[in-house]
Scaffold this motif. Structure first.
Motif, PDB file in Angstrom:
ATOM      1  N   UNK A   1       1.921  -1.306   6.927  1.00 18.70           N
ATOM      2  CA  UNK A   1       0.975  -1.838   7.989  1.00 18.70           C
ATOM      3  C   UNK A   1       0.107  -0.699   8.223  1.00 18.70           C
ATOM      4  N   UNK A   2       0.562   0.434   8.598  1.00 12.92           N
ATOM      5  CA  UNK A   2      -0.574   1.866   8.903  1.00 12.92           C
ATOM      6  C   UNK A   2      -1.502   1.977   7.903  1.00 12.92           C
ATOM      7  N   UNK A   3      -0.802   1.938   6.526  1.00  9.23           N
ATOM      8  CA  UNK A   3      -1.957   2.057   5.040  1.00  9.23           C
ATOM      9  C   UNK A   3      -2.855   0.992   5.367  1.00  9.23           C
ATOM     10  N   UNK A   4      -2.624  -0.239   5.499  1.00  8.10           N
ATOM     11  CA  UNK A   4      -3.427  -1.306   5.593  1.00  8.10           C
ATOM     12  C   UNK A   4      -4.756  -0.983   6.680  1.00  8.10           C
ATOM     13  N   UNK A   5      -3.985  -0.630   7.681  1.00  2.00           N
ATOM     14  CA  UNK A   5      -5.109  -0.055   8.772  1.00  2.00           C
ATOM     15  C   UNK A   5      -5.904   0.902   8.360  1.00  2.00           C
ATOM     16  N   UNK A   6      -5.467   1.854   7.710  1.00  5.51           N
ATOM     17  CA  UNK A   6      -6.264   3.158   7.312  1.00  5.51           C
ATOM     18  C   UNK A   6      -7.648   2.387   6.212  1.00  5.51           C
ATOM     19  N   UNK A   7      -7.099   1.439   5.462  1.00  2.00           N
ATOM     20  CA  UNK A   7      -8.042   1.014   4.496  1.00  2.00           C
ATOM     21  C   UNK A   7      -9.114   0.152   5.037  1.00  2.00           C
ATOM     22  N   UNK A   8      -8.882  -0.578   5.937  1.00  2.00           N
ATOM     23  CA  UNK A   8      -9.726  -1.286   6.792  1.00  2.00           C
ATOM     24  C   UNK A   8     -10.812  -0.201   7.382  1.00  2.00           C
TER      25      UNK A   8
END
Length: 259
Positions: A113-120
């Motif tokens: 989840x945190x990695x997806x937020x970072x990409x966004x």
């Protein structure tokens, strides 16, 4: 032993048993600490954090440091003594576990989840920076690379780094003015800066790593003041445009907003 004494002894034993149980029972909290910071104008693990193609990238001085916190994991057991210690120490914070880990029940889910937020966050930071500069993503491509960091709170600093790499302050100077400037805040594609949490710990991380100026979402000024390190200057921001304007004024000695 009298009946009254026996009753008092029983009550005392029960109270002690409750206290011991409370001290040993895991509680739904996490303990957070100042985390790492990273200069978005520099390199990470040998690679530039910001790479620009389709337009010339400036050589920059100074630093723009994103900041973070670290917290006990979702599976960690936090007990009453840990919470009391966190309340008493200035370099720790006790936070509800659901506030630190709102999504996911284990380390793997949370990391994803945190990695997806970072990409966004990187995508919206790029859109915000190029929009601020009046450039098209069709003509300018920006690649952001920062390992081992998750979540959306580096958005503002990524956007400022892109602006500095492409345009500086617009007059040939760096946005930083040669300073080490840290900050935090989410960002939207239109350039709105949002609150993130943990800012009191992030100011301490910034101070530890040499920053003297900290950009904070305006709504979190009071939180940032809570444990503000000596010599740290707070600059409240609500938009990317406002952050750029404030840094230009800081370099030239103009009027700079304060918390």
């Amino acid at each position: 032993m009298s009946a009254r004494a026996r009753a008092l002894a029983v009550c005392t034993a029960l109270v002690l048993a409750l206290l011991v149980t409370a001290a040993l029972a895991p509680l739904p909290y996490s303990v957070a600490y100042p985390g790492m910071t990273a200069n978005v104008l520099g390199t990470d693990k040998g690679k530039p954090v910001i790479t620009v193609t389709g337009a010339p990238a400036r050589r920059t001085s100074g630093q723009l440091r994103m900041t973070s916190i670290v917290a006990t994991g979702p599976d960690a057991s936090v007990h009453l003594p840990d919470i009391i210690q966190g309340w008493l120490r200035t370099d720790e914070a006790v936070m509800p576990k659901e506030a630190v880990y709102p999504v996911g029940n284990n380390t793997e889910e949370i990391a994803e989840h945190n990695a997806a937020q970072m990409r966004e966050s990187q995508d919206t930071a790029t859109d915000a920076a190029l929009g601020h500069l009046g450039k098209s993503p069709k003509d300018v491509k920006v690649t952001l690379s920062l390992a081992d960091v998750g979540g959306p709170s580096a958005g503002l600093m990524f956007a400022l780094g892109i602006v500095d790499k492409l345009n500086g302050d617009g007059t040939g100077h760096d946005l930083t003015g040669g300073r080490t400037i840290a900050g935090t805040g989410t960002i939207t594609a239109s350039g709105t800066v949002g609150a993130v949490g943990g800012v009191a710990l992030k100011t301490q991380a910034a101070h530890r790593d040499g920053a003297t100026v900290f950009l904070v979402p305006r709504k979190e000024c009071a939180d940032a003041h809570a444990e503000l390190p000596p010599g740290m200057r707070l600059i409240p921001v609500s938009t990317l445009d406002g952050a750029v304007t404030a840094l230009k004024a800081l370099r030239t000695g103009g009027a700079v907003p304060s918390c």
